[in-house]
Design a protein around this motif. Structure first.
Motif, short mmCIF file in Angstrom:
data_model
loop_
_atom_site.label_atom_id
_atom_site.label_comp_id
_atom_site.label_asym_id
_atom_site.label_seq_id
_atom_site.Cartn_x
_atom_site.Cartn_y
_atom_site.Cartn_z
N VAL A 164 0.79 14.09 -6.22
CA VAL A 164 0.44 12.68 -6.13
C VAL A 164 0.05 12.23 -7.53
N SER A 214 0.57 0.78 -1.69
CA SER A 214 1.59 0.65 -2.74
C SER A 214 1.96 2.05 -3.24
N PHE A 215 2.81 2.74 -2.45
CA PHE A 215 3.22 4.07 -2.87
C PHE A 215 4.74 4.21 -2.72
N GLN A 265 -4.11 3.40 -1.80
CA GLN A 265 -2.92 4.06 -2.35
C GLN A 265 -1.72 3.88 -1.42
N ARG A 266 -1.93 3.98 -0.13
CA ARG A 266 -0.82 3.84 0.82
C ARG A 266 -0.26 2.43 0.83
N THR A 295 1.23 4.20 -6.84
CA THR A 295 1.00 5.61 -6.51
C THR A 295 2.34 6.25 -6.18
N ARG A 317 1.43 11.94 2.06
CA ARG A 317 1.21 10.49 2.28
C ARG A 317 -0.03 10.25 3.12
N ASP A 318 -0.20 11.05 4.15
CA ASP A 318 -1.35 10.84 5.04
C ASP A 318 -2.67 11.16 4.35
N SER A 319 -2.60 11.90 3.22
CA SER A 319 -3.83 12.21 2.49
C SER A 319 -4.24 11.10 1.53
N LEU A 320 -3.37 10.10 1.35
CA LEU A 320 -3.68 9.01 0.43
C LEU A 320 -4.76 8.10 1.01
N THR A 321 -5.48 7.44 0.13
CA THR A 321 -6.45 6.43 0.57
C THR A 321 -5.70 5.20 1.06
N PRO A 322 -6.34 4.36 1.85
CA PRO A 322 -5.66 3.13 2.29
C PRO A 322 -5.13 2.30 1.13
#
Length: 499
Positions: free
Chosen positions: A480, A392-393, A389-390, A437, A382-387
């Motif tokens: 992901v 709506s994941f 993506q985060r 995502t 989760r922390d590797s997602l772009t803002p």
């Protein structure tokens, strides 16, 4: 000492034996972590209903009570299982008493049941089989009380215990078939003319009625589930060893002559012959239909109780030296086998050779490791997602253990509720706000590439101790992905899972 005082003394002794087993389990039940089945019960306990896909509602209700009392605590949540096993041990001694056994038979029955494989296991985890085991042992005891006392009011207790058993495990119907066959094929058929018998039937059906309504409203989905699980078990060879494990795990191996003697004694008794049919019918039905060995484990305490009572009567006609020799040999052998089973089934040691021995021989214990590691790895993904993506994941899991671990233990990592297609998660976790995502765990590379867009490996699932289990070996990668290729409604409709 009067007869009443002697009975009280014997009951206190049996209670003491049961308490010793209970304390031993309480002291060891916090060693490792939750089993995947326990995580499913915990999640269902948070969403109480009159039924669940995999089982009736009573077990999640018990877990909800424990959750309210203890929070998410291994020892606290397993305490109900420990109490259930202690009652089984105590009642096993009482059955021996009611079948004519004195103190030796009562103690032998309680200890033998306590040192048998399935009763040991049922106190180490929170499982619905723990409570179905308890209810059916109570049914057997109540039937013995009925046949001994001729008091028809025992049908109310029998009906209540059967109703609780039906609200715990559906395969109880095969045990009930054994009871009905025993009544029909013995002189106990006269009870069919008693209004108390039908009152007991009414109590059982009244207790089971809410689940029947739930099943009807959900197209009897639990029947579909059971068909799927049975086909899986047969296909994967899980039904093999049915007879072998009756001897090795359903009862203590060195108690084999005792429970066989109990079965013969029941069959030869005009008063208690019903109990022989209560054993024979479900055992044969599950054998013919390729059931698993533990499906009939709850039939053995009554056989052991009758066998201990019969053996005590046989010993009473022998010289004192012979009585002591046989009793000493029996208790020594049962204790030795019990110690071996305890070393395999109970998380006695937190580390070292004893732990390694248990993990090597007990796949259930291996499944208690790695859930925190999984949540940590998902949080890293989760922390590797772009803002974007985060924003709506969601987290999609492959099995109920992963979903339960995220829902019950993922709060430490601020993980959102899981999305899962398995069992009752399927009925309640469809995302109303559909994420664009997905972090996917429990799926293979082939599966995610078939169902989702733009998948990449974002982490790995396993445990820091290097213990091989289903998560580390069968679901090692975390992905992901983009949304389902078919859209959420079609994806949900075509991917329901049972496990």
């Amino acid at each position: 000492m009067s007869a009443a005082e002697e009975r009280r003394s014997d009951a206190l002794l049996l209670a003491g034996i049961a308490a010793v087993f209970a304390i031993a389990h309480v002291l060891t039940n916090g060693r490792y972590g939750f089993h995947r089945d326990e995580l499913q019960f915990l999640s269902d306990a948070r969403h109480l209903d009159w039924g669940f896909v995999a089982y009736p509602p009573l077990t999640p209700f018990i877990e909800r009570v424990s959750l309210s009392l203890f929070g998410v605590s291994l020892v606290g949540l397993r305490l109900a299982s420990v109490i259930g096993q202690a009652i089984v041990i105590f009642v096993s001694g009482l059955m021996a008493r009611d079948l004519g056994g004195n103190r030796l038979a009562q103690v032998a029955s309680a200890i033998t049941v306590g040192l048998s494989g399935l009763p040991i296991f049922e106190a180490t985890e929170f499982q619905y089989t723990t409570f179905s085991y308890l209810w059916w042992v109570l049914v057997c005891w109540f039937v013995i009380r009925l046949l001994k006392s001729e008091n028809p009011r025992w049908w109310i207790a029998i009906g209540a215990a059967i109703g609780l058993c039906l609200m715990t495990k559906y395969s109880t119907v095969f045990f009930v078939a054994g009871l009905l066959a025993g009544l029909a094929l013995t002189r106990a058929r006269r009870w069919f003319l008693s209004p108390w018998f039908y009152a007991g039937v009414g109590v059982a059906l009244l207790l089971f009625l809410p689940n029947i309504v739930w099943l009807a409203r959900h197209d009897f989905i639990s029947y579909t589930f059971l068909q799927h699980i049975h086909a899986r078990d047969v296909g994967e060879g899980r039904a093999e060893g049915y007879w072998k494990y009756q001897f090795l795990l359903d009862a203590n191996l060195f108690a084999t002559p005792v429970w066989i003697a109990g079965l013969i004694a029941f069959a030869r008794s005009s008063r208690y012959r019903v109990l022989a049919w209560m054993y024979a019918v479900p055992v044969l039905v599950f054998w013919v239909n390729k059931g698993r060995f533990y499906y009939v484990a709850e039939a053995y305490p009554a056989l052991i109780a009758m066998g201990c009572a019969a053996a005590e009567g046989w010993l009473a006609r022998r010289p004192t030296w012979a009585q002591r020799t046989v009793a000493t040999a029996y208790f020594t052998c049962v204790a030795a086998m019990g110690a071996f089973l305890l070393a395999i089934l109970v998380p006695i040691a937190p580390d070292g050779r004893l732990r390694d021995f248990a993990l090597k021989n007990n796949s259930d214990l291996r499944e208690e490791f790695g859930w925190d590691d999984m949540n940590r790895a998902i949080a890293a993904a989760r922390d590797s997602l772009t803002p974007e993506q985060r924003a709506s994941f969601g987290i999609l899991t492959g099995n109920y253990g992963e979903a339960g671990a995220i829902e019950n233990l993922g709060g430490a990592y601020q993980l959102p509720p899981p999305i899962s297609l398995t069992n009752s998660f399927y009925l309640r976790s469809y995302p109303q706000q559909q994420p664009s995502t997905l972090i996917v765990v429990g799926w293979s590379q082939r599966q995610v590439d078939r169902e989702f867009t733009g998948c990449r490996v974002a982490g790995h699932n396993g445990n820091t101790l290097g213990i091989h289990n289903e998560e580390s070996d069968d679901h090692p990668d975390i992905y992901v992905c983009g949304p389902p290729k078919k859209g959420w409604p079609e994806f949900w409709r075509t991917n329901q899972r049972f496990g």
